[in-house]
Scaffold this active site. Structure first.
Site, mmCIF file in Angstrom:
data_model
loop_
_atom_site.group_PDB
_atom_site.id
_atom_site.type_symbol
_atom_site.label_atom_id
_atom_site.label_comp_id
_atom_site.label_asym_id
_atom_site.label_seq_id
_atom_site.Cartn_x
_atom_site.Cartn_y
_atom_site.Cartn_z
ATOM 1 N N GLU A 66 0.840 -1.201 0.000
ATOM 2 C CA GLU A 66 0.000 0.000 0.000
ATOM 3 C C GLU A 66 0.878 1.255 0.000
ATOM 4 O OE1 GLU A 66 -1.884 2.827 3.164
ATOM 5 O OE2 GLU A 66 -2.297 0.713 3.628
ATOM 6 N N GLU A 143 6.905 2.898 12.222
ATOM 7 C CA GLU A 143 5.461 2.881 12.469
ATOM 8 C C GLU A 143 5.099 1.744 13.423
ATOM 9 O OE1 GLU A 143 1.331 2.233 9.909
ATOM 10 O OE2 GLU A 143 3.124 2.989 8.894
#
Length: 228
Positions: A66, A143
Site C-alpha cells: 500500500e 510505524e
C-alpha cells in the site's frame, strides 16, 4: 430494475436502482451510486487482499505494498500522483485491513477522468522500485515501533493474538520488524501479481456520476487487463 446481459459485460441493478453494478469480461466489478445533488465524486479501488492472506514469512506485505504504490506507477511519478489530485482540490489516501486494501480519492466531479486514470495506474501498473522499497522499510519499522509505544493500540494487538492464536488475523497488520526487514521489491512484485488481478478488484464510485459513462471510463482504462 432488471438484469441485462450483453457480450461485453453483465449489468446488475440492485436496491431499487440506488446502486448499479457492472462486471467486465475480465472479472473487474464496477459499483456506482449516483448522488445528483453533489458536485463531487469519491471513488476507490478495493482489492481483496489484507492481513489474513499472509503468512509469517511475508507478514506485512499488503500494508507495505500500500505504501509503495504511492511511490510511482508506469504513467505517474510520486509527485504527479499527489499534485494532479490535490492540486485541483481533491484528496487521495489508502488503507489496509485484514480483508481488503483500498486506494481512494475525493475530487470535483469534472476531474473524475484523470483521477480514475491515476488510481488505476497505481493499482495495476506500480513501479515497485528497489530504492523505494528499501527507503520505505525504515518508515514502516518506525510505524510498528510507534504503535508498540502507545498502550491504547498495543493492547488491541495483544487482544487479537489471544483471540486468533497462531493465525494471520491475530498478528500485527503491519508485520514485525523481522518480517518487514526481509521483504524485498521482488517479494512485493510477486505479492502484487498474485492478488492485484481484475477479478479481485472492485471499483466503486459515489457522487455526481452517471453509471454508464463511468463504466466506459473504467473499461477504457482497465478492460484489457487480463485475468490471471
Amino acid at each position: 430494475c432488471s438484469n441485462v446481459n450483453s457480450r461485453i459485460s453483465v449489468i446488475t441493478t440492485i436496491k431499487k436502482c440506488m446502486y448499479r453494478k457492472t462486471t467486465l469480461l475480465n472479472g473487474l466489478r464496477i459499483v456506482t451510486h449516483d448522488m445528483k445533488e453533489r458536485d463531487s465524486v469519491t471513488l476507490g479501488f478495493w482489492v481483496k487482499v489484507g492481513g489474513r492472506y499472509e503468512d509469517d514469512c511475508n507478514k506485512g506485505s499488503a500494508h507495505y505494498l500500500e505504501h509503495i504504490l504511492f511511490k510511482g506507477s508506469k504513467g505517474y511519478s510520486c509527485e504527479e500522483i499527489k499534485e494532479q489530485i490535490e492540486g485541483v482540490g481533491g484528496s487521495i489516501n489508502a488503507f489496509t485491513s485484514e480483508e481488503v486494501t483500498c486506494f481512494y480519492a475525493k475530487i470535483p466531479s469534472k476531474h473524475i477522468n484523470k483521477t480514475l486514470d491515476i488510481l488505476a495506474d497505481m493499482v495495476f501498473c506500480p513501479q515497485i522500485a528497489k530504492k523505494d522499497v528499501n527507503k520505505e522499510r525504515s518508515v514502516i519499522i518506525e510505524e510498528i515501533k510507534m504503535y508498540h509505544d502507545l498502550p491504547q493500540y498495543y493492547v488491541l494487538e495483544l487482544l487479537d493474538a489471544l483471540m486468533w492464536p497462531d493465525h494471520p488475523l491475530g498478528k500485527n497488520l503491519a508485520g514485525t520488524q523481522e518480517s518487514v526487514s526481509h521483504i524485498t521489491s521482488l517479494n512485493l512484485r510477486k505479492f502484487h501479481q498474485a492478488h492485484y488481478e481484475p477479478q479481485n478488484v472492485v471499483v466503486a464510485a459515489s457522487g455526481k456520476i452517471l453509471h454508464q459513462s463511468f463504466v466506459k471510463l473504467v473499461k477504457a482504462k482497465c478492460g484489457r487487463i487480463s485475468k490471471a
